[in-house]
Design a protein around this motif. Sequence first.
Motif, mmCIF file in Angstrom:
data_model
loop_
_atom_site.group_PDB
_atom_site.id
_atom_site.type_symbol
_atom_site.label_atom_id
_atom_site.label_comp_id
_atom_site.label_asym_id
_atom_site.label_seq_id
_atom_site.Cartn_x
_atom_site.Cartn_y
_atom_site.Cartn_z
ATOM 1 N N CYS A 1 0.863 -1.177 0.000
ATOM 2 C CA CYS A 1 0.000 0.000 0.000
ATOM 3 C C CYS A 1 0.899 1.226 0.000
ATOM 4 C CB CYS A 1 -0.861 0.052 1.257
ATOM 5 S SG CYS A 1 -1.934 -1.351 1.488
ATOM 6 N N GLY B 1 0.681 5.741 -0.098
ATOM 7 C CA GLY B 1 -0.064 6.988 -0.103
ATOM 8 C C GLY B 1 0.925 8.109 0.145
ATOM 9 N N ASN C 1 -3.317 1.834 -3.974
ATOM 10 C CA ASN C 1 -3.016 3.257 -3.886
ATOM 11 C C ASN C 1 -3.993 3.845 -2.872
ATOM 12 O OD1 ASN C 1 -2.842 6.045 -4.146
ATOM 13 N ND2 ASN C 1 -2.549 5.969 -6.360
ATOM 14 N N LEU C 2 -3.505 4.206 -1.700
ATOM 15 C CA LEU C 2 -4.388 4.687 -0.633
ATOM 16 C C LEU C 2 -5.082 5.995 -0.976
ATOM 17 C CD1 LEU C 2 -2.211 3.696 2.439
ATOM 18 C CD2 LEU C 2 -4.308 2.601 1.646
ATOM 19 N N HIS C 3 -4.546 6.738 -1.958
ATOM 20 C CA HIS C 3 -5.212 7.971 -2.384
ATOM 21 C C HIS C 3 -6.512 7.674 -3.125
ATOM 22 C CE1 HIS C 3 -2.219 10.687 -0.940
ATOM 23 N NE2 HIS C 3 -1.269 10.189 -1.700
ATOM 24 N N GLN D 1 -6.763 10.017 6.327
ATOM 25 C CA GLN D 1 -5.535 9.598 5.663
ATOM 26 C C GLN D 1 -4.850 8.611 6.598
ATOM 27 O OE1 GLN D 1 -5.644 12.972 6.744
ATOM 28 N NE2 GLN D 1 -6.797 13.637 4.968
#
Length: 142
Positions: free
Chosen positions: A41, A43, A96-98, A113
């Motif tokens: 992961c 971000g 993709n944590l975004h 976030q």
Amino acid sequence: MLVRLLYASRARGPVTQDTLDAILAESRRNNPAQGITGILCHGGEVYMQVLEGSREAVNALYTRIVRDERHDPVTLLHYAEITERRFAGWTMGHVNLHKVNPSILLKYSAKPQLDPFATPGCAAMALLEELMATAQIVGRTG
């Protein structure tokens, strides 16, 4: 004996798509021979990765990761002996944590976030389980 290891780190430099593609390609090329599965992961400049496999293989890979100068600090969040893999379908899945719905991240952290350095390892593992259940991990093998 199988183990699961979860760590977080911060990139020392900018994280570009080329950087991520190189990390994923290397993992997907090398991990099958070592019997390692997991997900990565990211971000911003933060990485969070879970690795599963034999204790020897996972520990050896983690040692290489800790020594990798592209990121610092590397923080161990969770380590456990396991009876079965949860991420067996990924030689190295990717999130993709975004692109994750902020309400999912808020469920497991103080802000929308993810800050894995301020999140308990069990909460980070629960987030990964939810990402898997909601099909947000890409790069599944065969």
